[in-house]
Design an enzyme around this catalytic site. Structure first.
Site, PDB file in Angstrom:
ATOM      1  N   SER A 102       0.845  -1.193   0.000  1.00  0.00           N
ATOM      2  CA  SER A 102       0.000   0.000   0.000  1.00  0.00           C
ATOM      3  C   SER A 102       0.888   1.253   0.000  1.00  0.00           C
ATOM      4  CB  SER A 102      -0.953  -0.047   1.196  1.00  0.00           C
ATOM      5  OG  SER A 102      -1.964   0.929   1.083  1.00  0.00           O
ATOM      6  N   ASP A 143      -9.044  -5.460  -4.975  1.00  0.00           N
ATOM      7  CA  ASP A 143      -8.167  -4.525  -4.260  1.00  0.00           C
ATOM      8  C   ASP A 143      -8.532  -3.069  -4.542  1.00  0.00           C
ATOM      9  OD1 ASP A 143      -5.882  -3.349  -3.027  1.00  0.00           O
ATOM     10  OD2 ASP A 143      -4.667  -5.070  -3.608  1.00  0.00           O
ATOM     11  N   HIS A 149      -7.740  -5.382  -0.402  1.00  0.00           N
ATOM     12  CA  HIS A 149      -6.481  -4.668  -0.258  1.00  0.00           C
ATOM     13  C   HIS A 149      -5.555  -5.369   0.739  1.00  0.00           C
ATOM     14  CE1 HIS A 149      -3.847  -1.293  -0.727  1.00  0.00           C
ATOM     15  NE2 HIS A 149      -3.967  -0.897   0.531  1.00  0.00           N
TER      16      HIS A 149
END
Length: 316
Positions: free
Chosen positions: A127, A266, A293
């Site tokens: 991320s 995601d 995610h």
């Protein structure tokens, strides 16, 4: 080198309980960076100087190392370093926001390498951590052997556009609630947070195992103020300092073996991850089926198995 060695009772417990050894650090301590100290942990110390060290960076901004704990499984082959970025987790929390920049957090990587004497490294991040991994890799630092970009934020505008598509697929009343409160600046309400939770069930943690993971429910606290200042109130609304962030045009600079990973559902949408991987010569793409995610939380076994296979081929 400032290291806190974990010995005594920890060694005894590790000997009698292999799973305990898998989770606890062999070495842990603090490293001085600009503005304070960051906390780190290291497993696989027997591989130091023999194999490139994996430096794994957490999400956020303002998250902690805990979400990256599955990477410790790779310590049977590589040194694995997890850490908390300055201002969050176990690291120092200096006053002010001077260090809340991409440049500062990328700089921490060089300071970790210098302090621990890491000549060769594999850079990895999930991320926001994937952002830092990309930023580091495009600079072609000496000794970088491979990069793992896990559900990375590459372009804020593209991220938000992709998540608007996900929002379109929510129940109409949920999507309307999200857009109403964002338009009116009322995101800090129970109604907005309830709608946000519905989004996260589909696009953050899709499985109950992910939602209940101890990696998500214990450990040091993150920094919500950092997240909101740099990003915003939710994963799909970003009025913070990263609102115009974009590293995509520099991705072709990456010249080491690269693995791009994201979940089927995601927030870092598969179509965009595939596009970004296509900008890096020879990059591989892994789409984790039925994952949001939190790809490691939704399918840790597939994720780590795939990373291990990639590294065995990429790093000789």
């Amino acid at each position: 080198m400032r290291r806190l060695l974990i010995t005594g009772l920890l060694t005894l417990l590790a000997f009698t309980n292999p799973s305990f050894a898998h989770q606890d650090p062999e070495i842990a301590g603090y490293i001085e960076v600009y503005g304070g100290r960051i906390w780190y942990r290291l497993n696989g110390s027997e591989h130091l100087g023999k194999k490139p060290a994996i430096i794994m960076m957490h999400g956020g901004p303002g998250g902690t190392h805990r979400s990256n704990m599955p990477y410790v499984a790779l310590a049977d082959e590589y040194p694995v370093i997890l850490y908390d970025q300055l201002g969050t987790g176990n690291s120092d929390r200096p006053e002010g926001r001077d260090g809340w920049t991409v440049e500062h957090f990328v700089g921490e990587i060089d300071q970790i390498r210098a302090e621990l004497g890491l000549q060769e490294v594999i850079i990895a991040g999930h991320s926001w951590g994937g952002t830092l991994a990309a930023e580091y890799a495009v600079r072609r630092p000496e000794g970088l052997k491979a990069a793992i970009l896990s559900s990375p934020l590459i372009s804020t505008h593209q991220w938000l556009a992709d998540n608007q598509i996900w929002i379109d697929q929510l129940p109409k009343d949920v999507a309307a609630t999200i857009r109403h409160h964002e338009a009116n600046g009322t995101t800090n309400t129970e109604e907005y947070r309830a709608a946000e939770a519905e989004f996260y069930k589909r696009h953050m943690c899709r499985t109950e195992g992910c939602r209940q993971s101890r990696y998500r429910t214990d450990g040091p606290k993150g920094n919500k103020a950092m997240y909101e200042y740099m990003w915003g109130p939710s994963e799909f609304f970003a009025p913070g300092t990263l609102k115009d962030y974009d590293v995509s045009e520099r991705l072709p600079n990456i010249n080491v073996p690269t693995q791009m990973i994201c979940g089927e559902f995601d927030e870092a949408a598969p179509k965009s991850c595939k596009k970004y991987a296509g900008m890096i010569e020879g990059a591989q793409t892994l789409i984790v089926p039925n994952a949001g995610h939190a790809t490691m939380g939704d399918n840790e076994e597939l994720y780590i198995t795939s990373v291990r296979a990639f590294l065995r081929n990429a790093v000789k």
